[in-house]
Design an enzyme around this catalytic site. Structure first.
Site, short mmCIF file in Angstrom:
data_model
loop_
_atom_site.label_atom_id
_atom_site.label_comp_id
_atom_site.label_asym_id
_atom_site.label_seq_id
_atom_site.Cartn_x
_atom_site.Cartn_y
_atom_site.Cartn_z
N GLU A 79 0.86 -0.98 0.27
CA GLU A 79 0.01 0.48 0.27
C GLU A 79 0.69 1.50 -0.16
OE1 GLU A 79 -3.28 0.42 -0.04
OE2 GLU A 79 -4.08 -1.65 0.17
N ASP A 112 -6.16 8.41 -0.79
CA ASP A 112 -5.56 7.23 -0.02
C ASP A 112 -4.72 7.77 0.71
OD1 ASP A 112 -7.15 5.16 -0.73
OD2 ASP A 112 -6.08 4.87 -1.69
#
Length: 148
Positions: free
Chosen positions: A57, A73
């Site tokens: 991520e 994000d």
């Protein structure tokens, strides 16, 4: 006098900026933090699951950012602005973690941890994270914690 002021200003900025620059964690440093914060066994996951998730991520970087079009994000766990944090840009943000998205990009990950756990608790696992689903689920992840 102006040189003295400039000197004080540079010292002040030097002291003020490190906390806002974010941080790239080493593997074992993050393993230790996750263990200390109860990630082993949390919602049926392991610290290795979380380490793999964070690798894919954000590459262990608290400053990580990804624009998804209507939402973004943020941070080491790549927490989304549509549901979990408020960035002041995402219309209809739920802000379920009751946090400013910018707080997810500093070098203090205590609030990130609380929000990530809230997300995993609601999902009963790590399925909200595509990095985990696409790269980690069902794989031997022991290398993510080995030597730590």
């Amino acid at each position: 006098k102006s040189m003295l002021f400039l000197g004080f200003l540079l010292v002040f900025l030097g002291l003020a900026l490190p906390g806002t620059q974010g941080k790239i964690f080493s593997k074992c440093e993050l393993v230790k933090i996750l263990r200390r914060n109860g990630f082993e066994g949390f919602q049926g996951t392991t610290v290795a699951d979380w380490m793999c998730l964070v690798k894919y991520e954000s590459d262990y970087n608290t400053k990580a950012y990804n624009n998804n079009g209507p939402s973004r994000d943020y941070g080491i766990f790549q927490i989304n602005s549509k549901y979990w944090c408020n960035d002041g840009k995402t219309s209809g943000s739920k802000n379920a973690c009751n946090i400013s998205c910018s707080k997810l990009q500093d070098d203090n990950i205590e609030d990130d941890i609380q929000c990530a756990k809230k997300i995993a608790r609601g999902a009963r696992g790590l399925t909200p994270w595509y990095g985990w689903k696409n790269h980690c689920r069902g794989k031997n992840l022991s290398s993510f914690v080995s030597g730590c």
